[in-house]
Design a protein around this motif. Sequence first.
Motif, PDB file in Angstrom:
ATOM      1  N   THR A 135      73.969 -28.862  28.644  1.00  0.00           N
ATOM      2  CA  THR A 135      72.918 -29.988  28.721  1.00  0.00           C
ATOM      3  C   THR A 135      73.031 -30.572  30.112  1.00  0.00           C
ATOM      4  O   THR A 135      71.895 -30.986  30.578  1.00  0.00           O
ATOM      5  CB  THR A 135      73.018 -30.673  27.529  1.00  0.00           C
ATOM      6  OG1 THR A 135      72.774 -30.008  26.432  1.00  0.00           O
ATOM      7  CG2 THR A 135      71.820 -31.586  27.878  1.00  0.00           C
ATOM      8  N   ALA A 139      70.143 -30.600  32.958  1.00  0.00           N
ATOM      9  CA  ALA A 139      69.756 -32.029  33.431  1.00  0.00           C
ATOM     10  C   ALA A 139      69.701 -32.230  35.002  1.00  0.00           C
ATOM     11  O   ALA A 139      68.850 -32.474  35.761  1.00  0.00           O
ATOM     12  CB  ALA A 139      70.367 -33.298  32.670  1.00  0.00           C
ATOM     13  N   TYR A 142      67.686 -29.527  37.031  1.00  0.00           N
ATOM     14  CA  TYR A 142      66.051 -29.845  37.236  1.00  0.00           C
ATOM     15  C   TYR A 142      65.949 -31.304  37.808  1.00  0.00           C
ATOM     16  O   TYR A 142      64.713 -31.597  38.528  1.00  0.00           O
ATOM     17  CB  TYR A 142      65.438 -29.811  35.950  1.00  0.00           C
ATOM     18  CG  TYR A 142      65.278 -28.429  35.733  1.00  0.00           C
ATOM     19  CD1 TYR A 142      64.389 -27.530  36.082  1.00  0.00           C
ATOM     20  CD2 TYR A 142      66.396 -27.768  34.647  1.00  0.00           C
ATOM     21  CE1 TYR A 142      64.253 -26.121  35.486  1.00  0.00           C
ATOM     22  CE2 TYR A 142      66.363 -26.276  34.172  1.00  0.00           C
ATOM     23  CZ  TYR A 142      64.966 -25.637  35.148  1.00  0.00           C
ATOM     24  OH  TYR A 142      64.934 -24.237  34.773  1.00  0.00           O
ATOM     25  N   ALA A 143      67.008 -32.314  37.845  1.00  0.00           N
ATOM     26  CA  ALA A 143      66.891 -33.702  38.473  1.00  0.00           C
ATOM     27  C   ALA A 143      66.550 -33.624  40.020  1.00  0.00           C
ATOM     28  O   ALA A 143      65.463 -34.113  40.526  1.00  0.00           O
ATOM     29  CB  ALA A 143      67.909 -34.447  38.114  1.00  0.00           C
ATOM     30  N   THR A 146      63.712 -32.060  41.319  1.00  0.00           N
ATOM     31  CA  THR A 146      62.267 -33.160  40.853  1.00  0.00           C
ATOM     32  C   THR A 146      62.300 -34.083  42.141  1.00  0.00           C
ATOM     33  O   THR A 146      61.166 -34.637  42.473  1.00  0.00           O
ATOM     34  CB  THR A 146      62.592 -33.617  39.792  1.00  0.00           C
ATOM     35  OG1 THR A 146      62.534 -32.889  38.798  1.00  0.00           O
ATOM     36  CG2 THR A 146      61.089 -34.544  39.385  1.00  0.00           C
ATOM     37  N   PHE A 167      66.649 -37.895  34.859  1.00  0.00           N
ATOM     38  CA  PHE A 167      67.430 -36.668  34.668  1.00  0.00           C
ATOM     39  C   PHE A 167      69.004 -36.856  35.309  1.00  0.00           C
ATOM     40  O   PHE A 167      70.053 -36.307  34.821  1.00  0.00           O
ATOM     41  CB  PHE A 167      66.619 -35.800  35.121  1.00  0.00           C
ATOM     42  CG  PHE A 167      65.885 -34.710  34.190  1.00  0.00           C
ATOM     43  CD1 PHE A 167      65.996 -34.290  33.044  1.00  0.00           C
ATOM     44  CD2 PHE A 167      64.385 -34.904  34.279  1.00  0.00           C
ATOM     45  CE1 PHE A 167      65.460 -33.578  32.110  1.00  0.00           C
ATOM     46  CE2 PHE A 167      63.761 -34.479  33.292  1.00  0.00           C
ATOM     47  CZ  PHE A 167      64.088 -33.635  32.322  1.00  0.00           C
ATOM     48  N   TRP A 170      71.177 -39.295  33.466  1.00  0.00           N
ATOM     49  CA  TRP A 170      71.600 -38.682  32.186  1.00  0.00           C
ATOM     50  C   TRP A 170      72.442 -37.582  32.240  1.00  0.00           C
ATOM     51  O   TRP A 170      73.577 -37.364  31.611  1.00  0.00           O
ATOM     52  CB  TRP A 170      70.422 -38.381  31.436  1.00  0.00           C
ATOM     53  CG  TRP A 170      70.627 -37.846  30.081  1.00  0.00           C
ATOM     54  CD1 TRP A 170      70.357 -36.719  29.390  1.00  0.00           C
ATOM     55  CD2 TRP A 170      71.285 -38.562  29.023  1.00  0.00           C
ATOM     56  NE1 TRP A 170      70.487 -36.436  28.216  1.00  0.00           N
ATOM     57  CE2 TRP A 170      71.222 -37.795  27.968  1.00  0.00           C
ATOM     58  CE3 TRP A 170      71.887 -39.620  28.935  1.00  0.00           C
ATOM     59  CZ2 TRP A 170      71.945 -38.066  26.800  1.00  0.00           C
ATOM     60  CZ3 TRP A 170      72.717 -40.171  27.741  1.00  0.00           C
ATOM     61  CH2 TRP A 170      72.461 -39.197  26.598  1.00  0.00           C
ATOM     62  N   GLY A 171      72.018 -36.745  33.449  1.00  0.00           N
ATOM     63  CA  GLY A 171      73.038 -35.647  33.660  1.00  0.00           C
ATOM     64  C   GLY A 171      74.222 -35.732  34.040  1.00  0.00           C
ATOM     65  O   GLY A 171      75.281 -35.298  33.691  1.00  0.00           O
TER      66      GLY A 171
END
Length: 212
Positions: A135, A139, A142-143, A146, A167, A170-171
């Motif tokens: 997970t 994250a 893709y963070a 982005t 992301f 959190w990642g």
Amino acid sequence: MSDAAARPVVSDRVWTIPNVLSALRLVLVPVFFVFIVVGNDLAALIVIIVSTVSDWADGVIARRFGQITKLGQLLDPAADRLFIMAAVIGLAVREVVPWWLVAVIIGRDVFLVVLGVVLAQHRFGPLPVHHIGKTATFALFYALPTLVLGQAFPAVAAVSDPIGWAFALWGAFLYWWAGLLYLRQTRALIRQHPLDSGDASDTLARRRATDG
């Protein structure tokens, strides 16, 4: 159906379509890094999109056509981590993200390398990937693109930047959470099978039940 029957067969093959796609992703890492550093954000975004599509495709092909290999299990996560490292270092060079985020992400990977050395000294193989680790990688993977999106298209930055940072933070948190779980697993294995006991396994596949 038994666990052995349900478990996919992992082969020693090298020349498979998924492995070629994973190798392509590795080749694209330095290309992506150069585009990020020089500020060609649109080209960097295209490269990461190609990489993401190839990542999805190699997973589908490997499972559907029985092409899961030991090499692929190494190449695929390696490509993910290198893309993350390339993105975060490149964006830090341009002062888009702070260097402390680089230290947090790379520091965790160095931490896992140290755990791997300790496990190898006790004749254990790599730890099985934890779902929290997966997970976290998702994250971060893709963070950072982005955030690149906001650099490539400033008009959408007001929306993409908060999403990217959410992301990323959190990642990074999950990245270290997973790292601490790996530390816990490592300590449990070493305590149960001291180096001088002579019965340490050469793989961790038989010890998956240690931590549930």
